[in-house]
Write an enzyme that holds these catalytic residues in place. Structure first.
Site, PDB file in Angstrom:
ATOM      1  N   PRO A   1       0.783  -1.241   0.000  1.00  0.00           N
ATOM      2  CA  PRO A   1       0.000   0.000   0.000  1.00  0.00           C
ATOM      3  C   PRO A   1       0.810   1.285   0.000  1.00  0.00           C
ATOM      4  O   PRO A   1       0.246   2.359  -0.149  1.00  0.00           O
ATOM      5  CB  PRO A   1      -0.811  -0.113   1.288  1.00  0.00           C
ATOM      6  CG  PRO A   1       0.075  -0.915   2.196  1.00  0.00           C
ATOM      7  CD  PRO A   1       0.745  -1.927   1.302  1.00  0.00           C
TER       8      PRO A   1
ATOM      9  N   ASP B   1       5.421   1.564 -11.050  1.00  0.00           N
ATOM     10  CA  ASP B   1       4.251   2.440 -11.048  1.00  0.00           C
ATOM     11  C   ASP B   1       4.522   3.673 -10.187  1.00  0.00           C
ATOM     12  O   ASP B   1       5.545   3.775  -9.501  1.00  0.00           O
ATOM     13  CB  ASP B   1       3.030   1.693 -10.506  1.00  0.00           C
ATOM     14  CG  ASP B   1       2.404   0.778 -11.548  1.00  0.00           C
ATOM     15  OD1 ASP B   1       2.755   0.906 -12.732  1.00  0.00           O
ATOM     16  OD2 ASP B   1       1.569  -0.063 -11.169  1.00  0.00           O
TER      17      ASP B   1
ATOM     18  N   LYS C   1       1.123   6.003 -13.674  1.00  0.00           N
ATOM     19  CA  LYS C   1      -0.095   6.596 -14.213  1.00  0.00           C
ATOM     20  C   LYS C   1      -0.762   7.444 -13.145  1.00  0.00           C
ATOM     21  O   LYS C   1      -0.920   7.021 -12.007  1.00  0.00           O
ATOM     22  CB  LYS C   1      -1.075   5.507 -14.666  1.00  0.00           C
ATOM     23  CG  LYS C   1      -0.530   4.581 -15.737  1.00  0.00           C
ATOM     24  CD  LYS C   1      -1.507   3.452 -16.032  1.00  0.00           C
ATOM     25  CE  LYS C   1      -0.944   2.484 -17.042  1.00  0.00           C
ATOM     26  NZ  LYS C   1      -1.867   1.342 -17.282  1.00  0.00           N
TER      27      LYS C   1
ATOM     28  N   GLY D   1       1.862  -1.175  -7.403  1.00  0.00           N
ATOM     29  CA  GLY D   1       1.286  -0.881  -6.101  1.00  0.00           C
ATOM     30  C   GLY D   1       0.274  -1.934  -5.688  1.00  0.00           C
ATOM     31  O   GLY D   1      -0.411  -2.533  -6.527  1.00  0.00           O
ATOM     32  N   GLY D   2       0.180  -2.173  -4.379  1.00  0.00           N
ATOM     33  CA  GLY D   2      -0.787  -3.155  -3.875  1.00  0.00           C
ATOM     34  C   GLY D   2      -0.440  -4.554  -4.309  1.00  0.00           C
ATOM     35  O   GLY D   2       0.701  -5.012  -4.178  1.00  0.00           O
ATOM     36  N   ASP D   3      -1.415  -5.250  -4.858  1.00  0.00           N
ATOM     37  CA  ASP D   3      -1.234  -6.601  -5.385  1.00  0.00           C
ATOM     38  C   ASP D   3      -1.408  -6.541  -6.898  1.00  0.00           C
ATOM     39  O   ASP D   3      -2.336  -5.886  -7.389  1.00  0.00           O
ATOM     40  CB  ASP D   3      -2.260  -7.556  -4.768  1.00  0.00           C
ATOM     41  CG  ASP D   3      -2.090  -8.973  -5.286  1.00  0.00           C
ATOM     42  OD1 ASP D   3      -1.399  -9.764  -4.621  1.00  0.00           O
ATOM     43  OD2 ASP D   3      -2.634  -9.297  -6.369  1.00  0.00           O
TER      44      ASP D   3
ATOM     45  N   MET E   1      -9.768   3.884  -5.613  1.00  0.00           N
ATOM     46  CA  MET E   1      -9.722   4.915  -6.664  1.00  0.00           C
ATOM     47  C   MET E   1     -11.066   5.620  -6.815  1.00  0.00           C
ATOM     48  O   MET E   1     -11.534   5.879  -7.920  1.00  0.00           O
ATOM     49  CB  MET E   1      -9.277   4.291  -7.993  1.00  0.00           C
ATOM     50  CG  MET E   1      -7.866   3.724  -7.956  1.00  0.00           C
ATOM     51  SD  MET E   1      -7.367   2.883  -9.472  1.00  0.00           S
ATOM     52  CE  MET E   1      -8.139   1.267  -9.228  1.00  0.00           C
TER      53      MET E   1
ATOM     54  N   GLY F   1      -2.740   5.653   3.020  1.00  0.00           N
ATOM     55  CA  GLY F   1      -2.602   4.596   4.012  1.00  0.00           C
ATOM     56  C   GLY F   1      -1.201   4.037   4.092  1.00  0.00           C
ATOM     57  O   GLY F   1      -0.521   3.861   3.077  1.00  0.00           O
TER      58      GLY F   1
END
Length: 264
Positions: free
Chosen positions: A17, A40, A62, A93-95, A178, A207
């Site tokens: 995150p 990213d 992006k 980012g994230g998964d 988002m 976060g």
């Protein structure tokens, strides 16, 4: 005769995150062994600080309405560098497989005959609420959750019937990624469908970072409150009874606030 180059490969790595220490050990190891890192916008860039001088770093981040490299171009980059015998880490980012278009990149690699591996990441859909003290499921409150993105191909927010019923019937927590710019439309859609105006909403910005902030309001006031305090992306929106302040045992007035985090 010159030996052919060793076959390259691509590793899709979830960066979590935002906080660097929420990357998995396998993710760190993959990055350390990379020849190329294609990253990213919302990844912890400090994880790239110790890369060797020969490692190529390519920013394809992006932002809303601003894409440095189109998705097809990213796919081509991965295949191109792998075909040159390089280990390409695609840092996302994230998964990678949770609204990250990782599936498209995986498919592009396999279609081109490039070996590809996935290193799962800590998804913001679960980790960001948790870091804010919000359990997406909680015994006696809800036993299910539903995750959606408000960023569609058309650019318009479209909550499906399942997402709407989570809130109107209070059957599950609704987690929206988002969705900051679409929050007024989200609120209107839910209220028009019969959702209780008093349904708790929590918006968690940035976060896992030192700038993490939690904004809370009832559903009917959520968009107005977010505008008043200047909520900005990236943020995770949680709608449902688990977002109520003071839900967790021993919490009184500070639910959703982690040490050092701001609260609106």
């Amino acid at each position: 005769m010159t030996a052919p180059p060793a076959p390259g490969r691509v590793t899709l790595v979830g960066a979590g995150p935002g906080a660097a220490d929420l990357l998995t050990y396998r993710a760190w190891r993959a990055i350390a062994r990379a020849d190329v890192v294609v990253h990213d916008r919302l990844v912890p860039l400090e994880v790239l600080d110790d890369l060797g001088p020969d490692v190529e770093v390519i920013d394809v981040g992006k932002a809303p309405g601003k894409h440095k490299v189109a998705q097809d171009g990213i796919n081509d980059l991965l295949v191109e560098h792998a075909r040159r015998g390089r280990h390409v880490v695609r840092l996302k980012g994230g998964d990678p497989f949770v609204f990250g278009r990782g599936g498209e990149e995986y498919a592009a690699c396999t279609a081109a005959g490039v070996a590809v591996e996935v290193v799962p990441g800590v998804s913001s859909a679960l980790s960001v609420p948790a870091l804010a003290g919000i359990p997406v499921t909680h015994r006696g409150t809800t036993t299910a959750f539903h995750v959606v993105t408000a960023h569609t191909r058309s650019g318009e927010q479209e909550l499906d019937d399942t997402a709407v019923s989570c809130v109107t019937l209070r059957t599950a927590t609704l987690v929206i990624l988002m969705g900051v710019s679409s929050l007024p439309a989200i609120v209107s859609r839910l209220l028009d469908a019969g959702a209780d105006p008093a349904t708790p909403v929590a918006i968690v910005e940035k976060g896992s970072t030192p700038e993490q902030r939690v904004t809370r309001a009832a559903l009917d006031l959520a968009a107005k409150r977010a505008d008043e305090v200047g909520v900005r992306a990236p943020a995770v929106i949680v709608i449902g009874d688990v977002a109520a302040e003071g839900l967790l045992e021993g919490v009184s007035g500070d639910s959703g606030r982690r040490p050092g985090a701001a609260r609106a």
